[in-house]
Design an enzyme around this catalytic site. Structure first.
Site: not given
Ligand code: ZN
Length: 183
Positions: A49, A54, A103-104, A145-146, A149
């Site tokens: 995701g 991000q 997480c990236l 989670h996404e 953001h």
């Protein structure tokens, strides 16, 4: 193909509330390019995701998709790629589930996060049409989670003290049981 730089925890964009799209904006060429860049970046980083903030674009869109044998989440079931503009979440089942998240934008770490196990997501699709989808179990966690953001939150904000691991120590010391096999 344009792989963008993923910004990391500490960058102020990750703490902003993302701006919603108008229908015209969703249909624009600029947005098609943004989605392509998000997709290319997610694939390059083996993510499941990614949210626009991000890659330093503070707008309300996220992509979710789990391919078979994902490098970072090898045990997760495949999930068809979906793009959600201006998503709104409603909790359908408050029973909490705990999964290890990464997480990236927080590279090298894993943390155990408790979230509701079933949610509804209302959103606009690539044609700017209203849609809704119900997500359960691990995918419900991925959506939450996404979408976090898009309101300036990171999973580490939701990790209990003591439940954050470096990847290497996680692999060495945490033998996942059935409950958190997606770790
Ligand atoms: Zn993330």
């Amino acid at each position: 193909m344009a792989v963008k730089k993923v910004i990391r925890m500490g960058h102020p964009t990750l703490r902003q509330v993302a701006k919603e799209f108008t229908k015209e904006e969703i249909l624009s060429e600029e947005t098609k390019q943004l989605i392509q860049d998000m997709h290319d970046t997610m694939m390059a980083e083996s993510g499941i995701g990614i949210a626009a903030p991000q890659i330093n674009v503070p707008k309300s869109v996220a992509i979710i998709g789990i391919e078979n044998d994902n490098e970072r989440y090898p045990d997760a079931d495949p999930y068809e790629l979906i793009t959600v503009f201006n998503p709104k979440i409603t909790v359908l089942d408050n029973e909490e589930q705990a999964f290890f998240e990464g997480c990236l934008s927080v590279p090298g770490l894993r943390g155990l996060v408790k979230r509701p196990r079933k949610v509804k997501i209302e959103y606009l699709d690539m044609e700017a049409n209203k849609q809704e989808i119900i997500a359960e179990d691990f995918v419900a966690t991925v959506f939450q989670h996404e979408i976090d953001h898009l309101i300036g939150k990171l999973y580490v904000d939701r990790v209990a003290p003591g439940d954050l691991y470096y990847n290497e120590e996680f692999d060495e010391f945490m033998v996942p049981d059935d409950e958190d096999e997606e770790a």
